[in-house]
Design a protein around this motif. Structure first.
Motif: not given
Length: 279
Positions: A8-9, A16-18, A28-35, A61-62
């Motif tokens: 999640x980020x 997050x240059x990688x 883009x943002x990814x949160x638990x709600x997306x899952x 954060x986690x």
């Protein structure tokens, strides 16, 4: 069922240059709600959230996400294993029971780092706190990973992403030989995850993935392999469900017990998930 590898980020182009422009699908943002919807459809009950940022603030954060989202059953965080005050830091984090283990992005390091005396000492310190360690490396780093594991052989490890074999070229001989050696240590587990990212993202073939699965199960058996998605990175290739269904298709020949091991029991045992964690 437990997904043992998700990230999640809140996307930061500098931190997050990688995640380069070629990876636009995950910039883009990814949160638990997306899952939640996907997990509900596939009957996956929870996940292990794995660090993506190498700073202790990632743990906070986690932990905050875990407090707000019951699908997070455990956390693999980040701590500086070379820190001379490591025991003090681990003692602090040990009060947060959701943190099950730690990871460093070893795929970005060289042998001098991986096999350094202070890093090995840090790995050995984890055992005192009953923490696991996730091994993240490329296939050509496996000889160094084998040496590292030998130096702290009684530490519980899990090899992320099957050690990132070269799925695209199918040059698997040396990787398979190293997997055989690594798997001889009964304290090393393996995550069945992320192989689509190591393949040709858009043109991979099922047999290329299954060839890798064959090697993993030959040497780790069905008692030390756990399912993981590497979401959202997997989205570079296919939707989440495509990866899950591919693993499920391969496992269709397994016994009920072997399927339970892959999708639940190995994760529960390795990360010491309590019964209440799984509800």
């Amino acid at each position: 069922m437990i997904d043992t590898h998700v990230h999640f980020w809140n996307f930061d182009p500098v931190r997050d240059a990688w995640i380069n422009e070629e990876m636009n699908a995950i910039r883009k943002d990814f949160t638990p709600k997306n899952l939640i919807r996907t997990y509900s459809e596939l009957q996956i009950t929870g996940c292990i959230a794995v660090q993506a940022n190498q700073a202790e603030e990632e743990n906070n954060f986690l932990l905050t996400l875990a407090e707000q989202n019951e699908i997070i059953k455990g956390i693999v965080g980040w701590v500086d294993l070379k820190n001379k005050n490591l025991e003090e830091r681990l003692n602090y984090w040990s009060s947060f029971k959701t943190i099950k283990g730690w990871r460093h992005v070893l795929q970005a390091e060289n042998a001098d780092f991986i096999l350094s005396e202070d890093f090995v000492r840090g790995i050995k310190t984890l055992k005192k706190f009953n923490y696991t360690y996730d091994l993240l490396c490329y296939h050509d780093q496996l000889p160094d990973i084998i040496k590292l594991v030998d130096k702290a052989a009684d530490q519980p490890y899990v090899l992320d992403h099957c050690g990132k074999p070269d799925v695209k070229s199918q040059d698997l001989k040396t990787w398979a030989e190293n997997i055989k050696i690594l798997a001889q240590n009964p304290n090393v587990y393996c995550k069945l995850s992320a192989l689509l990212v190591e393949a040709d993202w858009k043109n991979w073939k099922e047999i290329e993935i299954f060839n890798c699965f064959d090697v993993i199960f030959e040497h780790f058996g069905t008692n030390r392999v756990m399912y993981g998605s590497d979401w959202p990175v997997v989205l570079l290739s296919r939707p989440y469900a495509d990866w899950f269904n591919l693993v499920a298709k391969y496992a269709s020949k397994f016994t009920i017990q072997e399927k339970e091991n892959l999708f639940l029991n190995c994760a529960s045992s390795f990360y010491k998930l309590e019964s209440q964690d799984l509800l």
